[in-house]
Each structure stands twice: as structure tokens, then as C-alpha cells.
Design a protein around this motif. Sequence first.
Motif, PDB file in Angstrom:
ATOM      1  N   THR A  15       0.825  -1.205   0.000  1.00 23.41           N
ATOM      2  CA  THR A  15       0.000   0.000   0.000  1.00 23.41           C
ATOM      3  C   THR A  15       0.864   1.261   0.000  1.00 23.41           C
ATOM      4  O   THR A  15       0.579   2.213  -0.745  1.00 23.41           O
ATOM      5  CB  THR A  15      -0.945   0.008   1.212  1.00 23.41           C
ATOM      6  N   VAL A  16       1.894   1.289   0.818  1.00 22.66           N
ATOM      7  CA  VAL A  16       2.783   2.457   0.839  1.00 22.66           C
ATOM      8  C   VAL A  16       3.455   2.622  -0.518  1.00 22.66           C
ATOM      9  O   VAL A  16       3.565   3.739  -1.044  1.00 22.66           O
ATOM     10  CB  VAL A  16       3.833   2.319   1.956  1.00 22.66           C
ATOM     11  N   TYR A  17       3.871   1.510  -1.125  1.00 25.34           N
ATOM     12  CA  TYR A  17       4.489   1.591  -2.447  1.00 25.34           C
ATOM     13  C   TYR A  17       3.502   2.142  -3.472  1.00 25.34           C
ATOM     14  O   TYR A  17       3.838   3.028  -4.266  1.00 25.34           O
ATOM     15  CB  TYR A  17       4.995   0.219  -2.888  1.00 25.34           C
ATOM     16  N   HIS A  18       2.283   1.617  -3.464  1.00 23.33           N
ATOM     17  CA  HIS A  18       1.274   2.089  -4.415  1.00 23.33           C
ATOM     18  C   HIS A  18       0.994   3.567  -4.215  1.00 23.33           C
ATOM     19  O   HIS A  18       0.833   4.322  -5.185  1.00 23.33           O
ATOM     20  CB  HIS A  18      -0.008   1.282  -4.247  1.00 23.33           C
ATOM     21  N   PHE A  19       0.963   3.994  -2.958  1.00 21.37           N
ATOM     22  CA  PHE A  19       0.615   5.392  -2.691  1.00 21.37           C
ATOM     23  C   PHE A  19       1.724   6.352  -3.091  1.00 21.37           C
ATOM     24  O   PHE A  19       1.494   7.556  -3.147  1.00 21.37           O
ATOM     25  CB  PHE A  19       0.257   5.584  -1.217  1.00 21.37           C
ATOM     26  N   LEU A  20       2.911   5.854  -3.401  1.00 18.96           N
ATOM     27  CA  LEU A  20       3.931   6.739  -3.950  1.00 18.96           C
ATOM     28  C   LEU A  20       3.506   7.268  -5.313  1.00 18.96           C
ATOM     29  O   LEU A  20       3.828   8.392  -5.692  1.00 18.96           O
ATOM     30  CB  LEU A  20       5.266   5.995  -4.075  1.00 18.96           C
ATOM     31  N   MET A  21       2.769   6.436  -6.086  1.00 23.54           N
ATOM     32  CA  MET A  21       2.341   6.836  -7.420  1.00 23.54           C
ATOM     33  C   MET A  21       1.073   7.688  -7.391  1.00 23.54           C
ATOM     34  O   MET A  21       0.900   8.588  -8.212  1.00 23.54           O
ATOM     35  CB  MET A  21       2.061   5.609  -8.301  1.00 23.54           C
ATOM     36  N   VAL A  22       0.186   7.409  -6.451  1.00 25.39           N
ATOM     37  CA  VAL A  22      -1.138   8.028  -6.463  1.00 25.39           C
ATOM     38  C   VAL A  22      -1.084   9.554  -6.376  1.00 25.39           C
ATOM     39  O   VAL A  22      -1.665  10.248  -7.225  1.00 25.39           O
ATOM     40  CB  VAL A  22      -2.010   7.448  -5.338  1.00 25.39           C
ATOM     41  N   PRO A  23      -0.427  10.148  -5.358  1.00 25.18           N
ATOM     42  CA  PRO A  23      -0.452  11.622  -5.285  1.00 25.18           C
ATOM     43  C   PRO A  23       0.242  12.288  -6.462  1.00 25.18           C
ATOM     44  O   PRO A  23      -0.177  13.367  -6.896  1.00 25.18           O
ATOM     45  CB  PRO A  23       0.265  11.928  -3.962  1.00 25.18           C
ATOM     46  N   LEU A  24       1.286  11.645  -6.998  1.00 27.09           N
ATOM     47  CA  LEU A  24       1.964  12.222  -8.150  1.00 27.09           C
ATOM     48  C   LEU A  24       1.043  12.232  -9.368  1.00 27.09           C
ATOM     49  O   LEU A  24       1.000  13.210 -10.119  1.00 27.09           O
ATOM     50  CB  LEU A  24       3.242  11.443  -8.461  1.00 27.09           C
ATOM     51  N   THR A  25       0.276  11.165  -9.555  1.00 28.54           N
ATOM     52  CA  THR A  25      -0.682  11.111 -10.665  1.00 28.54           C
ATOM     53  C   THR A  25      -1.755  12.181 -10.516  1.00 28.54           C
ATOM     54  O   THR A  25      -2.078  12.894 -11.476  1.00 28.54           O
ATOM     55  CB  THR A  25      -1.333   9.728 -10.751  1.00 28.54           C
ATOM     56  N   ILE A  26      -2.310  12.314  -9.315  1.00 28.64           N
ATOM     57  CA  ILE A  26      -3.388  13.290  -9.089  1.00 28.64           C
ATOM     58  C   ILE A  26      -2.880  14.713  -9.347  1.00 28.64           C
ATOM     59  O   ILE A  26      -3.471  15.478 -10.120  1.00 28.64           O
ATOM     60  CB  ILE A  26      -3.934  13.165  -7.660  1.00 28.64           C
ATOM     61  N   GLY A  27      -1.782  15.074  -8.693  1.00 25.35           N
ATOM     62  CA  GLY A  27      -1.284  16.432  -8.826  1.00 25.35           C
ATOM     63  C   GLY A  27      -0.773  16.745 -10.216  1.00 25.35           C
ATOM     64  O   GLY A  27      -1.059  17.816 -10.777  1.00 25.35           O
ATOM     65  N   LEU A  28      -0.033  15.802 -10.814  1.00 26.25           N
ATOM     66  CA  LEU A  28       0.556  16.059 -12.123  1.00 26.25           C
ATOM     67  C   LEU A  28      -0.504  16.125 -13.215  1.00 26.25           C
ATOM     68  O   LEU A  28      -0.393  16.928 -14.150  1.00 26.25           O
ATOM     69  CB  LEU A  28       1.588  14.973 -12.446  1.00 26.25           C
ATOM     70  N   SER A  29      -1.553  15.311 -13.099  1.00 26.37           N
ATOM     71  CA  SER A  29      -2.604  15.345 -14.122  1.00 26.37           C
ATOM     72  C   SER A  29      -3.293  16.705 -14.150  1.00 26.37           C
ATOM     73  O   SER A  29      -3.580  17.248 -15.228  1.00 26.37           O
ATOM     74  CB  SER A  29      -3.625  14.237 -13.873  1.00 26.37           C
ATOM     75  N   ILE A  30      -3.530  17.296 -12.980  1.00 26.48           N
ATOM     76  CA  ILE A  30      -4.192  18.600 -12.936  1.00 26.48           C
ATOM     77  C   ILE A  30      -3.262  19.699 -13.446  1.00 26.48           C
ATOM     78  O   ILE A  30      -3.680  20.597 -14.198  1.00 26.48           O
ATOM     79  CB  ILE A  30      -4.673  18.898 -11.510  1.00 26.48           C
ATOM     80  N   LEU A  31      -1.983  19.648 -13.078  1.00 31.64           N
ATOM     81  CA  LEU A  31      -1.050  20.665 -13.565  1.00 31.64           C
ATOM     82  C   LEU A  31      -0.832  20.546 -15.071  1.00 31.64           C
ATOM     83  O   LEU A  31      -0.721  21.558 -15.767  1.00 31.64           O
ATOM     84  CB  LEU A  31       0.288  20.548 -12.830  1.00 31.64           C
ATOM     85  N   VAL A  32      -0.758  19.327 -15.580  1.00 37.24           N
ATOM     86  CA  VAL A  32      -0.614  19.149 -17.030  1.00 37.24           C
ATOM     87  C   VAL A  32      -1.844  19.701 -17.750  1.00 37.24           C
ATOM     88  O   VAL A  32      -1.728  20.345 -18.803  1.00 37.24           O
ATOM     89  CB  VAL A  32      -0.387  17.662 -17.373  1.00 37.24           C
ATOM     90  N   ALA A  33      -3.030  19.455 -17.183  1.00 39.84           N
ATOM     91  CA  ALA A  33      -4.244  20.024 -17.781  1.00 39.84           C
ATOM     92  C   ALA A  33      -4.171  21.551 -17.778  1.00 39.84           C
ATOM     93  O   ALA A  33      -4.586  22.207 -18.746  1.00 39.84           O
ATOM     94  CB  ALA A  33      -5.479  19.545 -17.014  1.00 39.84           C
ATOM     95  N   GLY A  34      -3.650  22.124 -16.707  1.00 37.08           N
ATOM     96  CA  GLY A  34      -3.480  23.573 -16.658  1.00 37.08           C
ATOM     97  C   GLY A  34      -2.475  24.072 -17.685  1.00 37.08           C
ATOM     98  O   GLY A  34      -2.681  25.124 -18.311  1.00 37.08           O
ATOM     99  N   MET A  35      -1.385  23.328 -17.874  1.00 30.91           N
ATOM    100  CA  MET A  35      -0.391  23.717 -18.889  1.00 30.91           C
ATOM    101  C   MET A  35      -1.005  23.709 -20.288  1.00 30.91           C
ATOM    102  O   MET A  35      -0.781  24.630 -21.083  1.00 30.91           O
ATOM    103  CB  MET A  35       0.791  22.751 -18.843  1.00 30.91           C
ATOM    104  N   GLN A  36      -1.778  22.653 -20.580  1.00 33.73           N
ATOM    105  CA  GLN A  36      -2.378  22.577 -21.910  1.00 33.73           C
ATOM    106  C   GLN A  36      -3.424  23.669 -22.101  1.00 33.73           C
ATOM    107  O   GLN A  36      -3.573  24.216 -23.200  1.00 33.73           O
ATOM    108  CB  GLN A  36      -3.003  21.197 -22.141  1.00 33.73           C
ATOM    109  N   THR A  37      -4.130  24.005 -21.029  1.00 33.79           N
ATOM    110  CA  THR A  37      -5.101  25.105 -21.104  1.00 33.79           C
ATOM    111  C   THR A  37      -4.392  26.411 -21.461  1.00 33.79           C
ATOM    112  O   THR A  37      -4.875  27.196 -22.298  1.00 33.79           O
ATOM    113  CB  THR A  37      -5.842  25.253 -19.763  1.00 33.79           C
ATOM    114  N   ALA A  38      -3.246  26.642 -20.828  1.00 38.64           N
ATOM    115  CA  ALA A  38      -2.478  27.859 -21.128  1.00 38.64           C
ATOM    116  C   ALA A  38      -2.034  27.874 -22.584  1.00 38.64           C
ATOM    117  O   ALA A  38      -2.035  28.933 -23.239  1.00 38.64           O
ATOM    118  CB  ALA A  38      -1.269  27.942 -20.198  1.00 38.64           C
ATOM    119  N   TRP A  39      -1.647  26.710 -23.131  1.00 39.47           N
ATOM    120  CA  TRP A  39      -1.236  26.655 -24.530  1.00 39.47           C
ATOM    121  C   TRP A  39      -2.406  26.935 -25.472  1.00 39.47           C
ATOM    122  O   TRP A  39      -2.287  27.708 -26.423  1.00 39.47           O
ATOM    123  CB  TRP A  39      -0.638  25.279 -24.837  1.00 39.47           C
ATOM    124  N   VAL A  40      -3.561  26.325 -25.197  1.00 39.94           N
ATOM    125  CA  VAL A  40      -4.731  26.525 -26.060  1.00 39.94           C
ATOM    126  C   VAL A  40      -5.174  27.986 -26.037  1.00 39.94           C
ATOM    127  O   VAL A  40      -5.567  28.555 -27.066  1.00 39.94           O
ATOM    128  CB  VAL A  40      -5.875  25.584 -25.629  1.00 39.94           C
TER     129      VAL A  40
END
Length: 500
Positions: A15-40
Amino acid sequence: MEVLDLARWQFGITTVYHFLMVPLTIGLSILVAGMQTAWVRTGNERYLKMTKFWGKLLLVNFAMGVVTGIVQEFQFGMNWSAYSRFVGDVFGAPLAMEGLVAFFVESTFLGLWIFGWDRLPKRVHLACVWAFSLATVASAYFILAANSWMQHPVGAEFVDGRPTMTSIWAVLTNNTALAAIPHTIAGAFSVVAAFLVGIAAWRLWRKRREQDEDRQVWRSSLRLGAWTGVVAFAALAVTGDVQGKLMFEQQPMKMASAEALCHTERPASFSILAVGDVRDANCENVKTFSVPALLSFLAHNDFDTEVKGIEDLVGEYQERYGTHYPDDPALGELAGQPIDYVPNLPVTYWGFRIMIGFGALSAAVGVFALWLTRKGQIPDTKWFPRVALLSIATPFIANSAGWIFTEMGRQPFVVVPNPTGVDGVWMFTAQAVSNVSIGEVWTSLISLTVLYAVLAVVEVFLIAKYVRGGVEGVMPPKKPEPDEGEGADKTDDDALAFAY
């Protein structure tokens, strides 16, 4: 070691190993969406490069998160079948909702985003990445709702020896979940902030002597990560205070253990640091550096309120839930033995401080990064990129320590009694384990640990590979001039769009 101990180690490791990926996925997906919004919105190619680069790292992390997350579901049947039978009527609903979101909404829109470059209209393609990123948050919501029910059972009644759900709305709006969700999301942003700062600082250092057009990509990424980290830490402080006050009501033993508060105090001091052995519940050999009356305020918003200590709480727990485990052969050596209501004090006390300390350290690096990049400056010190790279680990450590504290602090319960709600709905961890042999658990523990170690090597290798490749490794090649042939142009574009 007993089956119970091994089963807990296995679930903890995976569980601890899996949770290393989870917060990075959540935070990075939203920031990437924000980056693409800025480009559009602006058409600035810098934002497109940021989207492509960080999006590639997002895909690697997301793939590993899916692989490691599947194991979590299987473990309920492998080592915790008694628990699964007990909570299945309630626990299954939010898990099913999470499965639908994760494997339908997330996967569908992520696929459209990956293969939709140059095939979908820009705004439709942008909507896909936002749908995917918000679905990751929804997925986390359902998982946290399930976990929060274990911490604070609601929306159920006790029927024929097990809880039966009476209201899915009560489960999803559990005040424990509503407090945990913003705190967890803030932790996710703290993780991605350090990730951006560390990698961008290293890339910026490599480009320091060149007048490279991509330097602004790394500087913008660095400042975005730094600002995100500072705001995330402020949000963590606020949401953590709300969550702590709630835990003082719902799980007072957990919070007393977090402070090594062995004796009831009025007003209660907040322990900053303990010197001595905190393993004993009487704390006779422990000296702490503390802030007077602060714990009373953190618990009840009042500098003069009494906070109960471990010794008094043990008596209350024994009166409510018994002094001995049931005389049930399924409990093994614990059958008929006295119940220890005190969590592992070194883990809870130091885990709480590791969580706060490493979270603050991550934010401090972000503040320093903002200072070094003020007024268009580029950091020109050799030690800063090294510090920034090392600081990537700090919010991961803080998140892991927080979850270890949360889960181990509620022992000996796997489903914690609700002191003001549902009567009779609780379960001791010793009662939750499957009827399996110690050899079977050792086999699965070793197998999964080795598998996860291999996956860790694969993920680190892939992320390092794409980080070294930089922007050049993810951007499409320049389109050939028309006289070079129309067919070659079409082939290159199609290959790139398919690959991402």
C-alpha cells in the motif's frame, strides 16, 4: 512471526508503495491540464512543450500506479477475507464506484488524450485531459470514503453479526471523509510541486551556459512547482488542523499517541520533540520540549480545555469494548488474551512529526526556489539543483508517514468504533485476517515485494530516461518543407500521434 503480523507487513509494504504513485498522478494530471489550457488559450509554444514533457512523465507514473493498485483489491481476499466478509456490504459500494471511474472514465479519456494529438480539435482534446484529471480526483474520493468508513462507521446498522449499509449518501458524505479528502489532495500537490522543482532545477542547471529557447520551459516549470508547493503546504496546515480536531473526537487514543500524552492534562502542551523512550504508555522516562496549552487549542480551539491521556483512555476503551479478546480459535494465540489498546507509540509519535517536518522542508525548498528565480533570474549555484533533486523525496516521505500514522494509530481496530454513532460496528484487526498458513503469507509477501522492487527499478529508469531526453525527446520533429515530399510529412505525423 504470526500470520497476522505478516499479513499486516504485506499490506503495509504494497500500500505504501502504491501510494507513492497516487499523489503524483493526481497532482501532475491537474497541472498538465493547466499547462495545456495555457497553450490553447495563448498559443505560446512554451506551454505546449511543458505539456508534452510533464505529460510523458505522467503516463509512466500512471501506468505503474494501475499495475500496483490492482494488487490492493486482491489482498482483501488473500489475507483479509474475514474483514471482507464483515464490511463487504458497505465497503464494496465505494470501491465499485472507484473501479468504474478509474477503469472507465480515466482510461477512456486518457486514451483519447494520448492518441488524440493532431486528430481531435484542440478544445475537445483539452476537455479530454481535464476529464481524465478530474476523474483521478473522483477516484481518490471514493477510496477515501471507503477508508474513512473504517475510521468512522456511518450509514449502516448491525444486522446478523455484520454491518449493513442503510445510506450510501451518509457513507460518501462522512465528515471524516470530507476532512481527509482536501488534506490528501493538498498532499498530492505538495508531491508534484517537489517533482517539478527538482527536475526543472536540474534541467535548468544543465542549460545554464546556453542561450537555449527551452530554458524558459524549465524556469516556468520551476516557478510553477515552487508556487504550488507553498500554497499546498498552507492548505495542508489548514486541512490538517480540521482533520486533527475531528480525530480528537472520533479517535482520541490515536491523537494522544501522536503526542505521547500519557497522562491527562489541562491545559495540554504540544510536544515538539521527545527525548527518551516513548514505547511505554506511562512515559516516565520521557522528557519533551513542548509549547504550553497549544495541544488544547489544536484539539478544541480552547487554550484551557482538558485533553485525555493514554492511561485514562485505556480504562474507557476497556469499559466500552472489553478487556480481553473473544475466546475464538480463529484468533490463534490472541484468543482470550488481554487487548492492548495503545498503538505503537514510537510509530505514531515520530510518524506525526516526520509528516509535518518533511512537509515543511519541501515547502521551504519551494520558497528558496522562488527567491533564486525572482525578476527573471536563473539559478547559477551548483548545490541548488542537488538540493532540489533530493527534496523530491521529502513530500513522498511526509505522505507515507502520514498514512502509516493514520492506519497504525487506530490499532487494535481495523474498523474503529464510532463513539457517537452506529452501535456495535467495529472489528479488531486480529479478527480480520484470513485462515491461511504462515507459509502462504510468506510466499505472497516475498513474491510481491520482489515484483514491486522490479517495478520500482523500471519506473525510475523510464522517468530518468525521459528527464535526460528533455523537451527534445517529446516534441515532434520539424515538419519538412513541401518540396521534400507530401508522403514523408504524413508518415511522420501519424507515427508521432500514435506514439504520443
